[in-house]
Design an enzyme around this catalytic site. Structure first.
Site, PDB file in Angstrom:
ATOM      1  N   HIS A 318       0.742  -1.350  -0.004  1.00  0.00           N
ATOM      2  CA  HIS A 318       0.044   0.078   0.146  1.00  0.00           C
ATOM      3  C   HIS A 318       0.898   1.250  -0.059  1.00  0.00           C
ATOM      4  O   HIS A 318       1.874   1.189   0.579  1.00  0.00           O
ATOM      5  CB  HIS A 318      -0.890  -0.125   1.194  1.00  0.00           C
ATOM      6  N   ASP A 375      -7.800  -5.501   0.040  1.00  0.00           N
ATOM      7  CA  ASP A 375      -8.411  -6.429  -1.039  1.00  0.00           C
ATOM      8  C   ASP A 375      -7.897  -7.954  -1.000  1.00  0.00           C
ATOM      9  O   ASP A 375      -8.445  -8.575  -1.619  1.00  0.00           O
ATOM     10  CB  ASP A 375      -8.045  -5.856  -2.296  1.00  0.00           C
TER      11      ASP A 375
END
Ligand code: CMC
Length: 440
Positions: A318, A375
């Site tokens: 991320h 996710d």
């Protein structure tokens, strides 16, 4: 140029000094302090004073706006909406309340919550003519392309909410987008499987209604499983907003020109679709299916580490979270709850847990601070509920609509708002004479 920080951010001396080594001239830049997070150096007058642009492709060091909505501390794994932690919201709140919070800045009292839910519920039907729009798509169209097209087309159906200078029209457009997105998303699914559209039901809550519109058929009654509805609602909360990510920045940039709200949200949906962003949930489950069993994990870990192989662990890494993504932690817990409630298991969950374990102990992932993101586990839940992978990013878009709308409203309401117009480092040819066709 050399740079020297002069106690940046401290109230006593909050400036930043830059020295231009070409001219020896020093420039003092103001430093702004937020309520949380790093201080920012205000470069708005930088070009005017220095004749230089700042250069930051990918915005790795650039704050693009001021916002009061969402805060992330990537090192600590903290995500706050209007000051409330995502863990507390996921545990104690519900999506409608989080929507109200994001839009209005405070949690609603009982009467406000009732009124807000009532408004959203009573805006959930779409213009009947909009349903014909779907027939223009091929039956095998990806539902994200349908969602993007139909959302953009809303401007053609709701012309009474396009004047962005009118706060009332902005409010109506915001309510319509949040209320109709589940209907539009469910219709995209129904169209892809060749089933009739199911109209929204006003006796159901937001997540329940979406499940009914997706999975009910007219020929028999449909009962919403409360645990599944709760998991769906929580998934919506976890995706509701995430500060200035690619799709939100896209919405803001599109909106900064004065574009209508439906066009702006369609732009956000387009940006979300990419596999580095919202498309990662679909890609992550496809990757887990490809890996299959835990014994194949080392092969894929080696591929992810190989610079000559484009393969990446999807659902991992991320831009902001460098320790853990708090949404992933809640998501992993929710997988277990859904499995228990539905009395199902999925061997891919074991593969995912093992993959996480191996990666988090591998120096490559540790050194680069790559951890599972939201996710990584969401696809496993959605698959257990019965959604095909092509719907995963649609669900992300549905939930993120409130965040986009809140950020768009915040921007439009800001009296200092300007059109977003980045500059560039030009490295193309310098001016040259036009060459006639015959001489090229
Ligand atoms: N697998 C293997 N290596 C990775 C991965 C990964 N998933 N993610 C980053 N890296 C490596 C990358 O190769 C780079 O290595 P080096 O420094 O040697 O060149 C380093 O880590 C930094 O990566 P980056 O791409 O420069 O970092 P970024 O901040 O620009 O990208 C990211 C962040 C999320 C796009 C990236 O981690 C990624 O592509 N992850 C997989 C896709 C994914 O799961 N996306 C969902 C993000 S969360 C939901 C959302 O907000 O939409």
């Amino acid at each position: 140029m050399s740079k020297e920080a002069s106690s940046a951010g401290t109230p006593a001396n909050n400036t930043f000094t830059l020295t231009d080594n070409r001219s020896g001239k020093a420039y003092t830049l103001p430093v702004l302090k937020g309520t949380l997070g790093p201080d920012v150096v205000d470069v708005r007058k930088f070009y005017g004073e220095t004749d230089c642009f700042t250069f930051d492709p990918g915005f790795t060091s650039t704050g693009s706006c001021e916002s009061k909505i969402t805060f992330i501390d990537g090192d600590q794994g903290v995500l706050l909406h209007r000051g409330y932690s995502i863990d507390e919201l996921a545990e104690h709140s519900d999506f409608m309340e989080v929507c109200y919070l994001l839009l209005n800045g405070e949690l609603p009292n009982r009467a406000e919550k009732y009124e807000f839910e009532h408004i959203i519920t009573h805006h959930s039907m779409v213009h009947e003519q909009l349903t014909f729009f779907y027939r223009g798509f091929r039956r095998d169209a990806h539902p994200m392309s349908i969602l993007c097209g139909v959302t953009g087309a809303m401007a053609a159906f709701y012309g009474d909410s396009l004047d962005i200078t009118d706060p009332h029209q902005r409010l109506i457009a915001s309510h319509r987008l949040i209320a109709k997105m589940p209907t539009i998303a469910a219709m995209a699914y129904k169209y892809s499987v060749g089933q009739p559209f199911v109209y929204p039901r006003n006796d159901l809550k937001y997540a329940e209604n979406f499940l009914a519109m997706t999975f009910a058929v007219p020929s028999e009654p449909y009962h919403v499983n409360p645990v599944v509805a709760k998991a769906m609602d929580r998934l919506f909360i976890l995706h509701a907003d995430h500060e200035q990510n690619a799709s939100t920045s896209t919405v803001r940039l599109a909106g900064s020109s004065g574009a209508n709200p439906y066009a702006c949200i369609a732009a956000g949906i387009a940006s979300l679709w990419g596999p580095a962003h919202g498309g990662a949930n679909e890609a992550a489950l496809n990757m887990l299916r490809e890996i299959g069993t835990p014994d194949k994990i080392p092969h894929y870990i080696a591929r992810a580490k190989d610079k000559n192989d484009p393969f990446r662990l999807m659902g991992f890494g991320h831009r902001v979270y460098k320790n853990y993504d708090p949404r992933a932690t809640v998501m992993q817990k929710t997988v277990r709850e859904v499995f228990d409630a539905l009395k199902v298991t999925d061997p891919l969950f074991d593969t995912a847990l093992e993959l996480e374990h191996i990666a988090l102990n591998d120096p490559y992932f540790v050194d680069k601070k790559l951890c599972p993101n939201v996710d990584f586990y969401s696809g496993i839940i959605l698959s257990a509920i019965g959604f095909p992978t092509t719907m995963f990013t649609v669900l992300f878009a549905l939930a993120r609509t409130v965040g986009w709308v809140a950020q768009w409203n915040e921007m439009i309401s800001d009296p200092n708002q300007k059109i977003g117009r980045p500059r560039q480092l030009y490295t193309g040819p310098t001016e040259r004479d036009y060459v006639e066709m015959g001489k090229r």
